[in-house]
Design a protein around this motif. Structure first.
Motif, PDB file in Angstrom:
ATOM      1  N   PRO A  36      11.800  38.686  15.189  1.00 24.98           N
ATOM      2  CA  PRO A  36      10.887  38.475  16.324  1.00 24.98           C
ATOM      3  C   PRO A  36      10.343  39.802  16.849  1.00 24.98           C
ATOM      4  N   ARG A  37       9.105  39.758  17.335  1.00 24.57           N
ATOM      5  CA  ARG A  37       8.482  40.981  17.835  1.00 24.57           C
ATOM      6  C   ARG A  37       9.259  41.570  19.011  1.00 24.57           C
ATOM      7  N   ARG A  38       9.824  40.715  19.844  1.00 26.47           N
ATOM      8  CA  ARG A  38      10.577  41.228  20.997  1.00 26.47           C
ATOM      9  C   ARG A  38      11.802  42.000  20.529  1.00 26.47           C
ATOM     10  N   THR A  39      12.448  41.507  19.489  1.00 27.03           N
ATOM     11  CA  THR A  39      13.590  42.226  18.936  1.00 27.03           C
ATOM     12  C   THR A  39      13.162  43.577  18.392  1.00 27.03           C
ATOM     13  N   ILE A  40      12.026  43.608  17.702  1.00 28.46           N
ATOM     14  CA  ILE A  40      11.507  44.873  17.176  1.00 28.46           C
ATOM     15  C   ILE A  40      11.267  45.859  18.318  1.00 28.46           C
ATOM     16  N   GLY A  41      10.662  45.380  19.402  1.00 26.33           N
ATOM     17  CA  GLY A  41      10.396  46.243  20.542  1.00 26.33           C
ATOM     18  C   GLY A  41      11.668  46.816  21.144  1.00 26.33           C
TER      19      GLY A  41
ATOM     20  N   GLY B 134      -5.523  55.362  12.675  1.00 24.75           N
ATOM     21  CA  GLY B 134      -4.074  55.207  12.620  1.00 24.75           C
ATOM     22  C   GLY B 134      -3.405  55.116  13.966  1.00 24.75           C
ATOM     23  N   HIS B 135      -4.157  54.748  15.006  1.00 24.67           N
ATOM     24  CA  HIS B 135      -3.617  54.807  16.366  1.00 24.67           C
ATOM     25  C   HIS B 135      -2.407  53.897  16.552  1.00 24.67           C
ATOM     26  N   ARG B 136      -2.459  52.674  16.021  1.00 19.53           N
ATOM     27  CA  ARG B 136      -1.377  51.715  16.266  1.00 19.53           C
ATOM     28  C   ARG B 136      -0.502  51.546  15.034  1.00 19.53           C
ATOM     29  N   ARG B 137      -0.170  52.672  14.431  1.00 17.41           N
ATOM     30  CA  ARG B 137       0.567  52.629  13.169  1.00 17.41           C
ATOM     31  C   ARG B 137       1.985  52.118  13.316  1.00 17.41           C
ATOM     32  N   LYS B 138       2.533  52.069  14.532  1.00 22.53           N
ATOM     33  CA  LYS B 138       3.883  51.538  14.733  1.00 22.53           C
ATOM     34  C   LYS B 138       3.869  50.137  15.318  1.00 22.53           C
ATOM     35  N   SER B 139       2.705  49.529  15.428  1.00 22.66           N
ATOM     36  CA  SER B 139       2.628  48.203  16.029  1.00 22.66           C
ATOM     37  C   SER B 139       3.051  47.125  15.050  1.00 22.66           C
ATOM     38  N   PRO B 140       3.896  46.166  15.482  1.00 24.27           N
ATOM     39  CA  PRO B 140       4.257  45.045  14.611  1.00 24.27           C
ATOM     40  C   PRO B 140       3.144  44.025  14.452  1.00 24.27           C
ATOM     41  N   VAL B 141       2.019  44.227  15.152  1.00 21.23           N
ATOM     42  CA  VAL B 141       0.892  43.299  15.063  1.00 21.23           C
ATOM     43  C   VAL B 141      -0.294  43.930  14.354  1.00 21.23           C
TER      44      VAL B 141
ATOM     45  N   SER C 276       9.884  52.024  11.052  1.00 16.30           N
ATOM     46  CA  SER C 276       9.283  51.481   9.840  1.00 16.30           C
ATOM     47  C   SER C 276       9.295  49.954   9.847  1.00 16.30           C
ATOM     48  N   MET C 277      10.300  49.349  10.484  1.00 14.59           N
ATOM     49  CA  MET C 277      10.347  47.889  10.577  1.00 14.59           C
ATOM     50  C   MET C 277       9.140  47.376  11.353  1.00 14.59           C
ATOM     51  N   SER C 278       8.843  48.011  12.486  1.00 18.49           N
ATOM     52  CA  SER C 278       7.705  47.595  13.293  1.00 18.49           C
ATOM     53  C   SER C 278       6.396  47.824  12.559  1.00 18.49           C
ATOM     54  N   ALA C 279       6.229  49.039  12.015  1.00 22.91           N
ATOM     55  CA  ALA C 279       4.982  49.346  11.322  1.00 22.91           C
ATOM     56  C   ALA C 279       4.788  48.442  10.109  1.00 22.91           C
TER      57      ALA C 279
ATOM     58  N   GLU D 180       4.613  50.967  22.198  1.00 18.77           N
ATOM     59  CA  GLU D 180       4.791  49.745  21.408  1.00 18.77           C
ATOM     60  C   GLU D 180       6.067  49.023  21.827  1.00 18.77           C
ATOM     61  N   ALA D 181       7.133  49.786  22.108  1.00 17.36           N
ATOM     62  CA  ALA D 181       8.389  49.167  22.553  1.00 17.36           C
ATOM     63  C   ALA D 181       8.179  48.416  23.857  1.00 17.36           C
ATOM     64  N   VAL D 182       7.455  49.025  24.803  1.00  8.11           N
ATOM     65  CA  VAL D 182       7.213  48.379  26.090  1.00  8.11           C
ATOM     66  C   VAL D 182       6.369  47.123  25.917  1.00  8.11           C
ATOM     67  N   GLU D 183       5.335  47.210  25.078  1.00  2.37           N
ATOM     68  CA  GLU D 183       4.442  46.057  24.895  1.00  2.37           C
ATOM     69  C   GLU D 183       5.169  44.853  24.327  1.00  2.37           C
ATOM     70  N   PHE D 184       6.047  45.089  23.365  1.00  5.24           N
ATOM     71  CA  PHE D 184       6.665  43.961  22.673  1.00  5.24           C
ATOM     72  C   PHE D 184       8.106  43.681  23.123  1.00  5.24           C
ATOM     73  N   GLY D 185       8.762  44.669  23.743  1.00  6.04           N
ATOM     74  CA  GLY D 185      10.148  44.480  24.135  1.00  6.04           C
ATOM     75  C   GLY D 185      10.338  43.901  25.521  1.00  6.04           C
ATOM     76  N   GLY D 186       9.337  44.056  26.381  1.00  6.49           N
ATOM     77  CA  GLY D 186       9.433  43.465  27.710  1.00  6.49           C
ATOM     78  C   GLY D 186      10.256  44.294  28.677  1.00  6.49           C
ATOM     79  N   ARG D 187      10.823  43.629  29.673  1.00  6.33           N
ATOM     80  CA  ARG D 187      11.439  44.306  30.810  1.00  6.33           C
ATOM     81  C   ARG D 187      12.757  44.998  30.487  1.00  6.33           C
ATOM     82  N   LEU D 188      13.384  44.630  29.387  1.00  9.01           N
ATOM     83  CA  LEU D 188      14.678  45.241  29.048  1.00  9.01           C
ATOM     84  C   LEU D 188      14.545  46.602  28.378  1.00  9.01           C
TER      85      LEU D 188
END
Length: 278
Positions: free
Chosen positions: A28-33, A87-94, A182-185, A251-259
């Protein structure tokens, strides 16, 4: 010298591990974040205690400060050009580093929505330009991955210079942070249409460069004055911190949320304990 290459390979090989997870496991993307947040905390700790503090202790504040600023500026300039090339969002899972989700089926680009009015010439031109843009973006992703990985790996080789063996905290920091990077990218690259062969080839190339960077960090600085070593240590730290702030933490903040904040501190605290124990 071979030890530096080996530990650089160990740190870099985790990129392949993360890539395999991103390619073949439905994470899941949240886990990746959240995993990215943990890796960011680990790297912040390594940059602070294994690189900057040690540089300050050995050579004083001037060399350490100049190195931090030089490393940050160098990464910033390199990243600027890579961003402009796609290459701006090279670590994004999306996004997978592509512009505006261009490769995804849900993109808002007008060519899909308005292409049904029947102009085949326009379609051919659009396909040709997309192909060129895709090649440009692919090169930006390769260069971006190399830019992100070199300072981390060089830090491993530099940690060997004291003659007391490798900095375990540095190797652990690089290893643990590379997996989520690398998992996210890779998740994003897969979503953007890149083939598994292309993705694994990218991370294999970065692993080779990581190995060579660690070797160079050790071989080129052996016997160098303390001020030079301190400058290079904090140069790597400055580049790492700038990379984290620019590409990994957002990227972590965008996909990981408040934690994300809590998980980042957990990573920092565990790396700090490992560094103190060493």
């Amino acid at each position: 010298m071979l030890g530096a290459a080996w530990w650089g390979f160990v740190g870099g090989a985790s990129l392949l591990l993360g890539a395999l997870i991103g390619l073949y496991l439905p994470v899941p993307r949240r886990t990746i974040g959240l995993v990215m947040a943990f890796g960011a905390g680990v790297l912040i700790s390594a940059a602070a205690f294994e690189l900057t503090e040690q540089a300050f202790t050995n050579a004083g504040g001037v060399s350490a400060t100049l190195g931090l600023l030089a490393g940050s500026l160098t990464f910033f300039v390199g990243d600027w050009f890579i961003d402009a090339a796609g290459g701006h969002r090279r670590k994004s899972p999306v996004h997978g580093g592509t512009r505006s989700g261009r490769w995804s089926s849900g993109g808002s680009g007008g060519s899909r929505g308005s292409g049904s009015s029947g102009s085949s010439g326009s379609s051919g031109s659009s396909g040709s330009s997309a192909k060129g843009a895709g090649a440009s973006s692919g090169m930006a992703l390769v260069l971006g991955a190399l830019l992100d990985g070199i300072p981390e790996s060089a830090a491993i080789g530099i940690s060997l210079l004291g003659g007391q063996g490798v900095g375990v905290a540095v190797v652990a920091a690089v290893f643990l942070s590379n997996v989520p990077e690398s998992m996210s990218a890779t998740t994003g690259l897969k979503a953007s249409g890149r083939s598994p062969r292309w993705v694994l080839g990218l991370w294999a190339l970065v692993t080779v460069v990581a190995t060579l960077s660690s070797l160079a960090g050790y071989a080129l600085l052996g016997g160098a004055p303390d001020g030079t070593v301190a400058f290079i240590q904090t140069f790597a730290a400055g580049a790492i911190l700038t990379m984290l702030a620019d590409t990994m933490i957002p990227e972590a903040v965008e996909f990981g949320g408040r934690l994300v904040g809590l998980v980042t501190v957990v990573g920092f605290a565990l790396a700090f304990l490992l560094s103190s124990a060493g």
